[in-house]
Design an enzyme around this catalytic site. Sequence first.
Site, PDB file in Angstrom:
ATOM      1  N   ALA A  87      41.623  33.236  58.350  1.00  0.00           N
ATOM      2  CA  ALA A  87      40.909  34.454  57.951  1.00  0.00           C
ATOM      3  C   ALA A  87      41.635  35.205  56.827  1.00  0.00           C
ATOM      4  O   ALA A  87      42.733  34.827  56.399  1.00  0.00           O
ATOM      5  CB  ALA A  87      40.716  35.361  59.161  1.00  0.00           C
ATOM      6  N   HIS A  88      41.011  36.308  56.397  1.00  0.00           N
ATOM      7  CA  HIS A  88      41.545  37.061  55.258  1.00  0.00           C
ATOM      8  C   HIS A  88      42.900  37.690  55.570  1.00  0.00           C
ATOM      9  O   HIS A  88      43.181  38.127  56.678  1.00  0.00           O
ATOM     10  CB  HIS A  88      40.557  38.128  54.776  1.00  0.00           C
ATOM     11  CG  HIS A  88      40.094  39.089  55.827  1.00  0.00           C
ATOM     12  ND1 HIS A  88      39.078  39.973  55.619  1.00  0.00           N
ATOM     13  CD2 HIS A  88      40.507  39.306  57.092  1.00  0.00           C
ATOM     14  CE1 HIS A  88      38.885  40.698  56.695  1.00  0.00           C
ATOM     15  NE2 HIS A  88      39.741  40.308  57.609  1.00  0.00           N
ATOM     16  N   ASN A  89      43.756  37.703  54.549  1.00  0.00           N
ATOM     17  CA  ASN A  89      45.079  38.330  54.587  1.00  0.00           C
ATOM     18  C   ASN A  89      46.067  37.640  55.539  1.00  0.00           C
ATOM     19  O   ASN A  89      47.111  38.196  55.867  1.00  0.00           O
ATOM     20  CB  ASN A  89      44.994  39.820  54.946  1.00  0.00           C
ATOM     21  CG  ASN A  89      44.225  40.607  53.905  1.00  0.00           C
ATOM     22  OD1 ASN A  89      43.014  40.770  54.023  1.00  0.00           O
ATOM     23  ND2 ASN A  89      44.911  41.088  52.892  1.00  0.00           N
TER      24      ASN A  89
ATOM     25  N   GLN B 139      35.281  42.014  49.516  1.00  0.00           N
ATOM     26  CA  GLN B 139      36.497  41.213  49.594  1.00  0.00           C
ATOM     27  C   GLN B 139      36.889  40.835  48.169  1.00  0.00           C
ATOM     28  O   GLN B 139      36.261  39.967  47.561  1.00  0.00           O
ATOM     29  CB  GLN B 139      36.256  39.973  50.448  1.00  0.00           C
ATOM     30  CG  GLN B 139      35.699  40.278  51.833  1.00  0.00           C
ATOM     31  CD  GLN B 139      36.719  40.926  52.757  1.00  0.00           C
ATOM     32  OE1 GLN B 139      37.728  40.339  53.102  1.00  0.00           O
ATOM     33  NE2 GLN B 139      36.432  42.165  53.161  1.00  0.00           N
TER      34      GLN B 139
END
Length: 347
Positions: A243-245, A202
Amino acid sequence: MNIRELAKHIGAVHLEFARGDEEITCATGVEDGIPGAVTFIGNPLYERYLSSTRASAVILNEYMKVPYGLGEGPAVLRVSNAYEGFARALELFSPRRERPPRGIHPSAVVDPTAHIHPDAHIGTHVFIGARARIGANTVVGHAAYIGPDTHIGEDCEIHPNATIYDRMKIGNRVVIGAGSVIGFDGFGYVPMGDGSYRKIPQIGIVVLEDDVEIGANTTIDRATVAETRIHRGVKLDNLIQIAHNVELGEHTAMAAQSGISGSTKLGKRNIVGGQAGFTGHIQTADGVIVGAQSGVSKSVTKQGLYMGSPARNSREMLKLEGAMRSLPDLIERVKKLEEQLAAKAEP
């Protein structure tokens, strides 16, 4: 404070049932009203307290009816939005928080390449990594961690034990609650043939735009390769997982224990109730409201209220709930009909 002064401060459009010389000394909930207090009712569920509260003044929406006459109840301050009016009143009675003195506490560990504005306050046991930049009038509470190459704007509040990892970009007037984590790795793994998982690096960042406020123990994951972006004016409660993005549109508000899976994008001015959840890779329109404990499993293309799991338009959901409540009676009726038919069929 004189009630007329209070009315002017909160922008009341009408002052009713008041003598005009009432002194207001505090603010309370409507159930706990005492003489000298101002309270409010913004939810119809609390209208029943209008006749019983002992408060000297009550802030009401313009349209709300009052079940008493002159001299029978508290003075009424009419405003367009009772919640906003009460917030303005609370500003008058809230104790002032002393801003900590500017400077760096001797116990803080600051990399020599970090740039700390001379008007910033860095508290006890804070760690600030290489090339980090802290803007003017920003307050960093004790035992916070700020990673390398992170930029934090002006007038920010970083509360105790918050963690901000490397390369994060924090705008102006941002509040990050105690114990919150900004920029830890997103949950990315590749399932392998032998049943194990291979970690996906990440390497993205988190961007918090101006006027974002984040509660205590909330986590916002860094993106896989680009950025997780929280647009300006977003308000997040405690214990939220982003969460991511993920992308949160301007002035979106989320209540505690809600969560958003990776790569989901919420529109502007969304309101998310407590313990609501969103699956990944979906989008919502502007002005969407998601009820508490709802599960959003697909994109929402029209503004409105959505409830249930899977989340549906509120009208559809209420119809389904009504039908479900009638199921036990319907099943019993079917059983009786089957018994009658069976009895008739016997020779």
